[in-house]
Design an enzyme around this catalytic site. Structure first.
Site, PDB file in Angstrom:
ATOM      1  N   GLU A 126      -3.502  13.811  49.018  1.00 20.82           N
ATOM      2  CA  GLU A 126      -2.645  13.469  50.249  1.00 20.82           C
ATOM      3  C   GLU A 126      -3.539  12.727  51.281  1.00 20.82           C
ATOM      4  O   GLU A 126      -2.925  11.714  52.045  1.00 20.82           O
ATOM      5  CB  GLU A 126      -1.732  14.519  50.533  1.00 20.82           C
ATOM      6  CG  GLU A 126      -0.641  14.865  49.624  1.00 20.82           C
ATOM      7  CD  GLU A 126      -0.924  15.871  48.332  1.00 20.82           C
ATOM      8  OE1 GLU A 126      -0.238  16.220  47.859  1.00 20.82           O
ATOM      9  OE2 GLU A 126      -2.220  16.255  48.693  1.00 20.82           O
ATOM     10  N   HIS A 159       7.739  26.744  42.472  1.00 23.43           N
ATOM     11  CA  HIS A 159       7.319  25.378  42.035  1.00 23.43           C
ATOM     12  C   HIS A 159       7.317  25.263  40.529  1.00 23.43           C
ATOM     13  O   HIS A 159       6.958  26.410  39.796  1.00 23.43           O
ATOM     14  CB  HIS A 159       6.158  24.976  42.707  1.00 23.43           C
ATOM     15  CG  HIS A 159       5.902  23.466  42.469  1.00 23.43           C
ATOM     16  ND1 HIS A 159       4.913  22.869  41.703  1.00 23.43           N
ATOM     17  CD2 HIS A 159       6.131  22.766  43.683  1.00 23.43           C
ATOM     18  CE1 HIS A 159       5.236  21.449  41.973  1.00 23.43           C
ATOM     19  NE2 HIS A 159       5.632  21.257  42.976  1.00 23.43           N
ATOM     20  N   HIS A 174       2.177  26.083  46.333  1.00 27.62           N
ATOM     21  CA  HIS A 174       1.948  25.091  45.420  1.00 27.62           C
ATOM     22  C   HIS A 174       0.938  24.006  45.169  1.00 27.62           C
ATOM     23  O   HIS A 174       0.616  23.288  44.311  1.00 27.62           O
ATOM     24  CB  HIS A 174       3.447  24.235  45.234  1.00 27.62           C
ATOM     25  CG  HIS A 174       3.559  23.352  46.364  1.00 27.62           C
ATOM     26  ND1 HIS A 174       4.065  23.573  47.532  1.00 27.62           N
ATOM     27  CD2 HIS A 174       3.215  21.968  46.224  1.00 27.62           C
ATOM     28  CE1 HIS A 174       4.184  22.645  48.253  1.00 27.62           C
ATOM     29  NE2 HIS A 174       3.578  21.604  47.470  1.00 27.62           N
ATOM     30  N   ASP A 191       2.671  10.595  52.369  1.00 26.59           N
ATOM     31  CA  ASP A 191       1.140  10.795  51.769  1.00 26.59           C
ATOM     32  C   ASP A 191       1.132  11.025  50.424  1.00 26.59           C
ATOM     33  O   ASP A 191       0.256  11.480  49.659  1.00 26.59           O
ATOM     34  CB  ASP A 191       0.585  11.896  52.647  1.00 26.59           C
ATOM     35  CG  ASP A 191       1.200  13.158  52.453  1.00 26.59           C
ATOM     36  OD1 ASP A 191       2.083  13.411  51.483  1.00 26.59           O
ATOM     37  OD2 ASP A 191       0.956  14.272  53.526  1.00 26.59           O
ATOM     38  N   GLU A 203       6.036   8.344  59.195  1.00 27.19           N
ATOM     39  CA  GLU A 203       5.180   9.568  59.306  1.00 27.19           C
ATOM     40  C   GLU A 203       3.806   9.137  59.234  1.00 27.19           C
ATOM     41  O   GLU A 203       2.835   9.685  58.346  1.00 27.19           O
ATOM     42  CB  GLU A 203       5.623  10.618  58.216  1.00 27.19           C
ATOM     43  CG  GLU A 203       4.928  11.984  58.704  1.00 27.19           C
ATOM     44  CD  GLU A 203       5.353  12.864  57.521  1.00 27.19           C
ATOM     45  OE1 GLU A 203       6.542  13.618  57.843  1.00 27.19           O
ATOM     46  OE2 GLU A 203       4.621  13.252  56.618  1.00 27.19           O
ATOM     47  N   ARG A 260      -2.028  21.606  45.147  1.00 26.81           N
ATOM     48  CA  ARG A 260      -3.233  21.514  44.141  1.00 26.81           C
ATOM     49  C   ARG A 260      -4.613  22.136  44.416  1.00 26.81           C
ATOM     50  O   ARG A 260      -5.066  22.670  43.680  1.00 26.81           O
ATOM     51  CB  ARG A 260      -3.577  20.042  43.634  1.00 26.81           C
ATOM     52  CG  ARG A 260      -4.031  19.978  42.607  1.00 26.81           C
ATOM     53  CD  ARG A 260      -4.225  18.410  42.133  1.00 26.81           C
ATOM     54  NE  ARG A 260      -2.912  18.122  41.649  1.00 26.81           N
ATOM     55  CZ  ARG A 260      -2.021  17.168  42.122  1.00 26.81           C
ATOM     56  NH1 ARG A 260      -2.252  16.954  43.220  1.00 26.81           N
ATOM     57  NH2 ARG A 260      -1.049  16.774  41.457  1.00 26.81           N
TER      58      ARG A 260
END
Length: 382
Positions: free
Chosen positions: A134, A243, A210, A98, A120, A212
């Site tokens: 994603e 991260h 991490h 993704d 996936e 967004r």
């Protein structure tokens, strides 16, 4: 008959971890010529995985730039792949999951008239803004793909609800294949501080955060909750590979710097991360991949998000969605740290994501799709 030219395109650390065992599996089959192309959407973290698995890409677009945006990643990947596809003329391009590299690669393949295989496939949160970007990356990739390798039956059903029913194969998740080669009982960590921890005598918690969509108040809540846990539970050690995002690093320093039972370390290579996960008491994360990896290692997971596109482990009982509210995080963590029966129920839940043979199934299904094999692989879970 010439081997199938199968190009695998990926650009980030999570993609590389899950595609690396597939590259290795393809090399065992003379009917397939695997060609690796990396976009370099991530750089240092991607290179760590390539080195760990001994993979040398045939093409490296090296698109990463300082302060890159979704616009620059997408456009640079599209333009770079146009030339790669024209030069190599693959029979099919495989993309994973993704990421923005995934969607851009699928779109570039479509523009070039090249078939797309989605590894996936079928994961859905059903909220196009979470995780961002994603969720839409995988939805749009699913519309462009010709063949879909769904890790679970639930993922297959998601695709069917969208009208995608042809060339869908349930394979298990390739990350379980990766764990078979990375986790070792005698492993010595490259990150020296991890060798100094006593995992038997002290509860060690692995933390990652991490995403967004957690920037802002959610991230502040997560870090504040962890800081309070660290202050009240001196018997617990928190290990946080931080991260590289400047925002994440600033927020982490604000809340967690100076706490002597919180180890703030640099991002880990795949071997260090998998073996650390194998030794810790539990995992707190907003990552997607760790929700699959930790259950395979018998580790309870608290998901620091409002939803998950990986509901199988929630249903199995090894993952709990706790959200990003401070009190919810504190309550869920305290329950796992203090209630042994609750901890053991989560620890012993059955991993729903694979049996370590996903890459072989994908290989056999791909050969079947191209008429090189009489039957597809037996689906995972049957």
């Amino acid at each position: 008959m010439d081997p199938l030219k199968v190009m695998l395109v990926f650009g980030t650390r999570p993609e590389a971890i899950k595609m690396a065992p597939l590259v290795k599996e393809f090399h065992r089959h003379p009917e397939i010529e695997p060609i690796v192309c990396v976009t370099g959407q991530h750089r240092e973290m991607l290179d760590q995985v390539l080195a760990a698995f001994g993979i040398r890409p045939a093409f490296d677009l090296a698109i990463m730039e300082k302060s890159q945006t979704l616009y620059t990643v997408t456009s640079k990947a599209l333009l770079g792949l146009e030339d790669v596809f024209a030069r190599k003329k693959p029979d099919i391009v495989l993309v994973h999951g993704d990421t923005t590299t995934t969607f851009a690669s699928a779109l570039a393949s479509f523009y070039s008239g090249v078939r797309v295989g989605h590894v996936e496939a079928g994961l859905r949160s059903f909220d196009k803004f979470s995780p961002f970007p994603e969720e839409m990356n995988r939805v749009l990739t699913g519309r462009l793909a010709d063949i879909h390798f769904a890790p679970t039956e639930s993922n297959r059903r998601n695709l069917a609800r969208e009208g995608v029913t042809e060339h869908v194969y349930v394979t298990g998740n390739t990350v379980i294949d990766a764990l078979k080669t990375t986790v070792r009982p005698d492993y010595v960590f490259e990150e020296s501080i991890l060798n100094e921890l006593d995992y038997a005598a002290r509860k060690v918690v692995l933390l990652t955060a991490h995403r967004r969509e957690n920037y802002g108040e959610p991230m502040e809540n997560i870090m504040s909750a962890v800081a309070e846990l660290a202050r009240e539970r001196r018997d617990v050690c928190f290990v946080y590979p931080v991260h590289l995002s400047p925002y994440v690093r600033e927020t982490v320093q604000k809340h967690l710097a100076g706490l002597d039972n919180v180890r703030l370390i640099e991002p880990l290579g795949v071997f260090d991360m998998h073996n650390l996960m194998d030794r810790v008491y539990m995992v707190m994360t907003d990552s997607g991949g760790l929700q699959e990896e930790a259950p395979a290692l018998g580790k309870p997971v608290l998901v620091l998000r409002r939803e998950t596109e990986r509901p199988e482990a929630v249903e199995a009982g090894t993952v709990e969605i706790v959200g990003t509210e401070r009190e919810s995080i504190l309550n869920a963590a305290r329950a796992l740290l203090d209630d042994e029966a609750h901890y053991l129920r989560m620890k012993r839940a059955v991993n729903p994501y694979g049996d370590g043979s996903a890459c072989l199934r994908i290989t056999e299904d791909l050969l079947y799709y191209f008429g090189r094999r009489a039957e597809p692989a037996a689906p995972f879970g049957r």
